[in-house]
Design a protein around this motif. Sequence first.
Motif, short mmCIF file in Angstrom:
data_model
loop_
_atom_site.label_atom_id
_atom_site.label_comp_id
_atom_site.label_asym_id
_atom_site.label_seq_id
_atom_site.Cartn_x
_atom_site.Cartn_y
_atom_site.Cartn_z
N GLN A 166 0.80 -1.28 0.10
CA GLN A 166 0.06 -0.01 0.09
C GLN A 166 0.78 1.35 0.15
N GLY A 181 3.83 8.70 -6.25
CA GLY A 181 3.64 7.93 -7.55
C GLY A 181 4.80 7.52 -8.05
N GLN A 205 6.01 4.52 -6.50
CA GLN A 205 5.13 3.18 -6.63
C GLN A 205 5.72 2.68 -7.84
N ARG A 206 6.11 3.56 -8.96
CA ARG A 206 6.73 3.21 -10.15
C ARG A 206 7.91 2.27 -10.12
N GLU A 220 -3.84 -2.81 -2.50
CA GLU A 220 -4.17 -1.33 -2.20
C GLU A 220 -3.11 -0.61 -2.83
N THR A 264 -2.67 1.94 -4.58
CA THR A 264 -2.92 3.28 -5.13
C THR A 264 -3.58 4.17 -3.81
N SER A 265 -4.05 3.41 -2.92
CA SER A 265 -4.74 4.03 -1.85
C SER A 265 -3.88 5.22 -0.88
N LEU A 306 -1.93 7.24 -2.67
CA LEU A 306 -1.56 8.22 -3.67
C LEU A 306 -2.61 9.23 -3.88
N GLN A 354 -3.32 8.25 -9.07
CA GLN A 354 -3.72 6.87 -9.15
C GLN A 354 -4.37 6.25 -10.22
N ILE A 370 -1.28 5.17 -12.00
CA ILE A 370 -0.71 3.89 -11.68
C ILE A 370 -1.59 2.80 -11.99
N LEU A 371 -2.66 2.98 -11.71
CA LEU A 371 -3.80 1.85 -12.16
C LEU A 371 -3.66 1.51 -13.75
N SER A 393 -8.51 -4.22 -2.66
CA SER A 393 -8.90 -2.65 -2.46
C SER A 393 -10.08 -2.66 -1.73
#
Lengths: 287, 303
Positions: free
Chosen positions: B92, B151, B154-155, B173, B175-176, B178, B183, B186-187, B205
């Motif tokens: 997350q 972001g 997360q990448r 989760e 993106t939760s 971000l 979001q 990334i999704l 999620s």
Amino acid sequence: MTEIKDLNRFWNAYKESRLGLIGLAILLFFVTLAVFAPYIAPYDPHEMFKPMEHPGSDHLLGTNDIGQDILSELIYGARVSLFIAFFVSVVSGIIGTAFGLLSGYFEMFGFFLMRIVDAFLAIPRLPLIIVIAAFMRPSIWNLIFIFIILGWPITTRIIRSEVLSLRTRNYVEAARMVGAPDTYILMKHILPNVFPLLVVRLIIEASHVIIAESSLSFLGLGDPTAKSWGMILHYAFVYPTIFISDLWMWWMLPAGLCITFTILSLTFIGYALEELVNPRLRGMTRI
Amino acid sequence: MIEVKDLRKYFSSGILKKQYIKAVDGVSFQIERGETLGLVGESGCGKTTVGKLLLRLIEPTSGKISFDGIDLLQLKKKELRKVRPRMQMIFQDPEASLNPGMKVGDSIAEPLKLQGGLNKREIKNKVSELIETVGLNPEHVNRYPYQLSGGQNQRVVLARVLALNPDFIVADEPTSSLDVSVQAQILNLIRDLKRELHLTLLFISHDLEVVRHMSDRIAVMYHGKIVEIGNAKDIFNDARHPYTNTLISPASIVDIKTTSDYHGVSGCVFYPGCPFAAEICSKKEPEMVEIGSGHWVACYYIS
């Protein structure tokens, strides 16, 4: 490159703490005394002159009951005190960290080790030190041995609690998922992140050791041949007329001040580092 | 690809009087190769625990997990380490998934180094390749996680996860934590990569819209149990379990009474909060019933 940058970043943050700077300056002063003692001290501390001389141009702080120059004794005393403090905190730090890492990471081992640590921590420290020191031949290395034996359990406990928290961090789990073995995770992901805490702990341990060594020497349980500050206090204290004359002013007071300021400097540095490690404390110990 | 049978995880606390928390209580599902299964439920319902159990980051109390025909729970530590690279997890909080003291490039290179077989130059090339795949700039390699945005981090995590060409990814989760604007990026990135690399995904999620966007099938979890599972379309258009309905249109049904002592309840887990609760619901746990093709529900109300 980045290591230098990191150091710079660290220094810039450390500079913010006035206490930390004062502490560092005092400590550096004593370290300089210790390292360059032969060049700074006016005489060899074992060399004997006319006993009980008052301060004068030959002997800035006078001489003691067997004619040794007190100022030189003080300067060489920095060597003994700082060496013991440094040596003990590093060795007990290494032992404590190793056990702390293992006991935090491997549950069964940790459970059993913690019971041993409990036993050590339940014993009041100074009385035990006095008892052991009284039975062992007084020498610097025996003192060091006792301090290490009593120092590592505390470090172990502190490091372990940090490891218990670190090992559940996502990046540790992520490392495990890419196939990292336990030793790799411990060395690469956990050890570097307990390091800040460890440094604070070592500084505090060093100041404890200086107090303990001075106390033991003062009580006459130290190494009688070593020129430590505690030993100076001891010989001064047992001299018959020490308090009914002015003798204490140059014989006892300077040694006491040396001990006090060294410990103060370590405490200040400890505060400053603790603030860096734990930003929530920032500003609480500022003067 | 993934087959989970009757998975349970009870956390215990207390020495003299053991107290159990049933985080996951008899969960079964399958994920086909190349499929995305969405796992939804409120926080604390055991979603993350399921994800971690699948990768054996925590040991289950009982149950069976098979991954590509391998019985995961039977594997010894060494054998497990060989299988692990094929399954990965995205957490997350991206910043927490990266060692704060390690440069981002080193974090991406770490899995490659650990697996061995590549020399320094090959690793470097592979890292730049991965960096490009996830849409980062080459200069990001020398940054530390705290110097990047959520972001971007997360990448980085994605690049690291993809380094070992996994077959199966648990995205917990992702993106939760971000910003909303990031979001979607990334999704979409996860979705595109999944298609390109033929990944199998378990997407966890609490946000139903996000799950709908990502998943082929959806499993709805409540208090450690799966109460409904089926194709994404069926779940949204033809939800049968009252809990699923409250998730889809929260306003339509009276508020759920959240109780903490549902552990003592012998019947349906949702019984204390269910607007349609009948007598039988409190006595016997409902079985999973197939009501459409691949659409299973555990509720008496539907029959």
